[in-house]
Design an enzyme around this catalytic site. Structure first.
Site, PDB file in Angstrom:
ATOM      1  N   HIS A 308       7.068  26.049  20.692  1.00  0.00           N
ATOM      2  CA  HIS A 308       7.776  25.170  19.767  1.00  0.00           C
ATOM      3  C   HIS A 308       8.979  25.914  19.211  1.00  0.00           C
ATOM      4  O   HIS A 308       8.909  27.127  18.975  1.00  0.00           O
ATOM      5  CB  HIS A 308       6.852  24.730  18.627  1.00  0.00           C
ATOM      6  CG  HIS A 308       7.376  23.579  17.827  1.00  0.00           C
ATOM      7  ND1 HIS A 308       8.310  23.733  16.822  1.00  0.00           N
ATOM      8  CD2 HIS A 308       7.122  22.247  17.893  1.00  0.00           C
ATOM      9  CE1 HIS A 308       8.589  22.547  16.295  1.00  0.00           C
ATOM     10  NE2 HIS A 308       7.892  21.632  16.927  1.00  0.00           N
ATOM     11  N   ASP A 365       2.468  18.033  21.037  1.00  0.00           N
ATOM     12  CA  ASP A 365       2.887  17.119  22.100  1.00  0.00           C
ATOM     13  C   ASP A 365       1.924  17.166  23.287  1.00  0.00           C
ATOM     14  O   ASP A 365       1.670  16.150  23.934  1.00  0.00           O
ATOM     15  CB  ASP A 365       4.299  17.459  22.581  1.00  0.00           C
ATOM     16  CG  ASP A 365       5.343  17.290  21.497  1.00  0.00           C
ATOM     17  OD1 ASP A 365       5.306  16.243  20.825  1.00  0.00           O
ATOM     18  OD2 ASP A 365       6.173  18.182  21.308  1.00  0.00           O
TER      19      ASP A 365
END
Length: 430
Positions: A308, A365
Site C-alpha cells: 500500500h 483490496d
C-alpha cells in the site's frame, strides 16, 4: 494544532522564517501559505505526496505503525463493536450517537431510499454494458435536477437533507445500475431491512421469490463498508474537497468523487485483483509460478492486492477483514479455482522473505475482491461497493472543509516548462 518552531529558508542570500505546525498526534509540517508573498517562490510536489492541503480532525493514519483511526477511535474497535451507519454518523457529525440518536439517524436514511420513478427512464437510456460507476456518477449528479431546493452548500438544513439522501440513495442507484446491465427488474427498497441487507436485496432479489440474506455475508459487507468509510486525503476525497471549494452543490462533488474512485490505481484495485486471478487461471499457472514471475526483474507481472502506498506495515484493515473473508468462504462453502489461487497466494506472500522484507502484505483490496467474488458480485460492481463505503468520508470532509476558517477555492500553482515568448509569425508549423 500548535505552532512552536520555525524553519529557515535560505534564498539569494536572504533568510526567511516559516512556521512549523504540529498536529495532535505529533505530525509536523512547514507552513508555506505565505511562501510566495514573502519569497516569490512556490513549492513543487508532484502528486502532492508531501503537501498538507488542509487541517482535518476526521481520520488519522500512521503508515509506519499500521494505525488507522476514525475520530480517534481505532478501526479495529469500530469493526468489532459498531455498524456502518453508526460509523457514518461518527465521521459526519464527529461523535458516536446514543442508541436513540442512531435510531433517528437510521430512520431518516431509510425514509430516503427510494428513487424518483423517472430514474427508471434515466437508466433505460443507458447502454446495457454501461459501467456501473459511470451510471452511479451520472445518477448522483442528476439528483441536483430532482432536488433543486437543496443545493445551497451553506444552508445547514439543506446540507443535512442532501447528506441523508445520498447515504440512502447511493445503494439503490448502484443496485439499479447492476439490474439494468443484466436485464432484471428494479427492486424497490424494503425499509424493514438493515442498510446492508436492503442493498443486497435490491442487488440480488427478484419479484419471483423471496430473497433471504445470509447473515455472514451481510456482516462481511457491513464490515467492508466500515473499513472503506474514510482514508484521509486520498485521490477521491481530495477531489471532493477541490470540487467543493468552488461552492458547487454536494451532489456534483460526490459525482466527481465517484469518477476519481473509478480509476484502477484507486478504487479499482480490488477489480484488478480478480483480473490477476483470472489471468493466472487462464494461463494454467500455479500461484507459486506467478509469484516467481512477479519477483523477476525481467517480467512485467505484478502481484495485485499486496502492499500500500501509505502503509509500510500490515494494512490494519486487512487484519480485520482477513477473518471475515475466511468466514464467508467457509460458511458459503464456495469452491472455485480463483479462490483456490487467492488463498495460495496469500499463504505464499505471508511466508516468502521477498515480500516480508519489502513489507508487501495483503491489503484490504485483496480480501475485499475475494469476498465480493465469493458471494457472486461481478467485478464491475466492486468499485460501486467501494463508493458506497467511502461516501461517509467524502461527506465528512466536504462538511469539514466548508466549516474551515481557512476555506478558499483550490487553485494549485505550476512550474511552467514550455516555450518562451513566440510571436505568431515566428511559430513553427507542422
Amino acid at each position: 494544532m500548535t505552532v512552536s518552531l520555525k524553519a529557515e529558508l535560505h534564498v539569494d542570500g536572504k533568510v526567511f522564517e516559516l512556521p512549523v505546525v504540529q498536529g495532535t498526534e505529533g505530525e509536523r509540517a512547514v507552513d508555506t501559505r505565505n511562501l510566495r508573498s514573502q519569497t516569490g517562490l512556490i513549492t513543487l510536489d508532484p502528486g502532492f505526496a508531501n503537501t498538507g492541503a488542509c487541517r482535518s480532525a476526521i481520520t488519522f493514519i500512521d503508515g509506519e505503525r499500521g494505525i488507522l483511526r476514525y475520530r480517534g477511535i481505532p478501526i479495529e474497535e469500530l469493526a468489532e463493536h459498531s455498524n456502518f451507519l453508526e460509523v457514518a454518523h461518527l465521521l459526519i457529525y464527529g461523535y458516536l450517537p446514543t442508541e436513540q440518536t442512531l435510531e433517528r439517524f437510521s430512520q431518516s436514511v431509510r425514509l430516503h431510499t427510494m428513487l424518483h420513478e423517472d430514474f427508471k427512464r434515466f437508466y433505460g437510456a443507458l447502454p446495457k454494458d454501461a459501467h456501473p460507476m459511470a451510471a452511479c456518477s451520472a445518477a448522483v449528479g442528476a439528483l441536483a435536477t430532482f432536488y433543486p431546493d437543496c443545493l445551497d452548500p451553506r444552508d445547514p438544513r439543506q446540507v443535512e437533507i442532501s447528506v441523508h439522501r445520498l447515504l440512502a440513495k447511493l445503494p439503490t442507484m448502484a443496485a439499479y445500475a447492476y439490474k439494468h446491465s443484466i436485464g432484471q427488474p428494479f427492486m424497490y427498497p424494503d425499509n424493514r431491512r438493515s442498510y446492508v441487507e436492503n442493498f443486497l436485496y435490491m442487488l440480488f432479489g427478484t419479484p419471483c421469490e423471496e430473497y433471504v440474506v445470509e447473515p455472514v455475508v451481510a456482516k462481511a459487507i457491513d464490515l467492508l463498508f466500515i473499513l472503506h468509510a474514510d482514508h484521509e486525503q486520498n485521490c477521491s476525497t481530495s477531489t471532493v474537497r477541490l470540487v467543493g471549494s468552488s461552492m458547487v452543490n454536494l451532489f456534483a462533488c460526490i459525482s466527481a468523487g465517484i469518477n476519481a474512485l473509478w480509476g484502477p490505481r484507486h478504487g479499482g484495485a480490488n477489480q484488478e485483483v480478480i483480473h490477476m486471478l483470472v489471468a493466472i487461471r487462464d494461463e494454467g499457472m500455479t500461484a507459486r509460478q506467478f509469484v516467481e514471475r512477479a519477483k523477476s526483474k525481467d517480467d512485467t507481472s505484478r502481484l495485485m492486492g499486496f502492499g500500500h502506498r501509505v502503509y509500510r506495515n500490515y494494512d490494519p484493515r486487512a487484519r480485520v477483514i482477513k477473518k471475515a473473508c475466511h468466514d464467508v468462504l467457509g460458511r458459503l462453502g464456495v469452491h472455485s479455482k480463483l479462490l483456490e489461487i487467492a488463498v495460495e497466494l496469500e499463504e505464499i506472500a505471508l511466508s516468502d522473505e521477498y515480500f516480508i522484507e519489502r513489507k508487501l502484505y495483503p491489503n484490504v483490496d485483496f480480501y475485499s475482491g475475494i469476498i465480493y467474488n465469493a458471494i457472486g458480485i461481478p467485478a464491475t460492481m466492486f468499485t460501486p461497493m467501494f463508493a458506497i463505503g467511502r461516501l461517509p468520508g467524502w461527506l465528512a470532509h466536504w462538511i469539514e472543509m466548508h466549516a474551515d476558517e481557512d476555506f478558499k477555492i483550490g487553485r494549485p500553482r505550476q512550474i511552467y516548462d514550455g516555450a518562451t515568448l513566440t510571436h505568431y509569425h515566428e511559430a513553427e508549423r507542422h
